[in-house]
Design a protein around this motif. Structure first.
Motif, PDB file in Angstrom:
ATOM      1  N   LEU A  49       6.743   7.194  -7.442  1.00 42.37           N
ATOM      2  CA  LEU A  49       7.552   5.983  -7.537  1.00 42.37           C
ATOM      3  C   LEU A  49       7.439   5.340  -8.910  1.00 42.37           C
ATOM      4  N   ARG A  50       6.236   5.298  -9.461  1.00 47.82           N
ATOM      5  CA  ARG A  50       6.029   4.701 -10.783  1.00 47.82           C
ATOM      6  C   ARG A  50       6.746   5.487 -11.866  1.00 47.82           C
ATOM      7  N   GLU A  51       6.805   6.806 -11.695  1.00 49.34           N
ATOM      8  CA  GLU A  51       7.514   7.641 -12.671  1.00 49.34           C
ATOM      9  C   GLU A  51       9.021   7.484 -12.535  1.00 49.34           C
ATOM     10  N   GLN A  52       9.491   7.236 -11.339  1.00 50.30           N
ATOM     11  CA  GLN A  52      10.928   7.157 -11.070  1.00 50.30           C
ATOM     12  C   GLN A  52      11.517   5.777 -11.368  1.00 50.30           C
ATOM     13  N   HIS A  83      -3.988   3.010  -4.710  1.00 53.25           N
ATOM     14  CA  HIS A  83      -3.397   2.875  -3.380  1.00 53.25           C
ATOM     15  C   HIS A  83      -2.345   1.782  -3.247  1.00 53.25           C
ATOM     16  N   TRP A  84      -2.174   0.960  -4.278  1.00 57.57           N
ATOM     17  CA  TRP A  84      -1.251  -0.166  -4.170  1.00 57.57           C
ATOM     18  C   TRP A  84      -0.266  -0.184  -5.338  1.00 57.57           C
ATOM     19  N   ASN A  85       0.968  -0.545  -5.029  1.00 61.02           N
ATOM     20  CA  ASN A  85       2.008  -0.746  -6.039  1.00 61.02           C
ATOM     21  C   ASN A  85       2.473  -2.192  -6.015  1.00 61.02           C
ATOM     22  N   ALA A  88      10.525  -0.606 -12.045  1.00 62.98           N
ATOM     23  CA  ALA A  88      10.215  -1.760 -11.193  1.00 62.98           C
ATOM     24  C   ALA A  88       8.981  -1.535 -10.330  1.00 62.98           C
ATOM     25  N   VAL A  89       8.437  -0.341 -10.337  1.00 60.53           N
ATOM     26  CA  VAL A  89       7.231  -0.036  -9.563  1.00 60.53           C
ATOM     27  C   VAL A  89       6.082   0.191 -10.540  1.00 60.53           C
ATOM     28  N   LYS A  97       0.856  -1.184   0.000  1.00 62.59           N
ATOM     29  CA  LYS A  97       0.000   0.000   0.000  1.00 62.59           C
ATOM     30  C   LYS A  97       0.894   1.238   0.000  1.00 62.59           C
ATOM     31  N   CYS A  98       0.377   2.313  -0.613  1.00 62.86           N
ATOM     32  CA  CYS A  98       1.192   3.506  -0.753  1.00 62.86           C
ATOM     33  C   CYS A  98       0.285   4.729  -0.804  1.00 62.86           C
TER      34      CYS A  98
END
Length: 110
Positions: A60-63, A77-79, A66-67, A51-52
């Motif tokens: 995180l997804r942009e960076q 809400h979840w990765n 792997a996410v 959860k995030c």
């Protein structure tokens, strides 16, 4: 990081339980009876769903490639995080901590 390192880290947290409510291929970790981490055991590379905070999840997804949005989860809400070496172990554990904190605080605030 491997599955045992992750599991040992998670189980040392207060009020954490583990189980297999979805069958033998996914370890589910709960705090105060609420899911905060899922770890599939049938993948080539270690990965987990955590959860995030929604804004942090997008960052995180942009960076990191792997996410990704949480597999079979609420994508806001979840990765799903693949442990492929592109994210340092201490950062991976911080993601676990964030998930734990979000879920444990939610229970406490009710």
């Amino acid at each position: 990081m491997n599955i045992e390192t992750l599991r040992e880290y998670v189980l040392q947290k207060p009020n954490v339980t583990e189980g297999f409510p979805f069958g033998p291929d996914v370890i589910v970790f709960k705090v105060n009876d609420k899911v905060f981490l899922l770890v599939p055991l049938d993948t080539e590379q270690l990965q987990f769903n955590a959860k995030c905070d929604p804004d942090h999840a997008i960052e995180l997804r942009e960076q990191y490639d792997a996410v990704q949005p949480g597999y079979h989860m609420n994508k806001k809400h979840w990765n799903t995080v693949v442990v492929d070496g592109t994210i340092k172990n201490n950062q991976l554990l911080e993601l676990v901590d964030e998930s734990y904190d979000l879920v444990s605080k939610k229970k406490a605030s009710k």
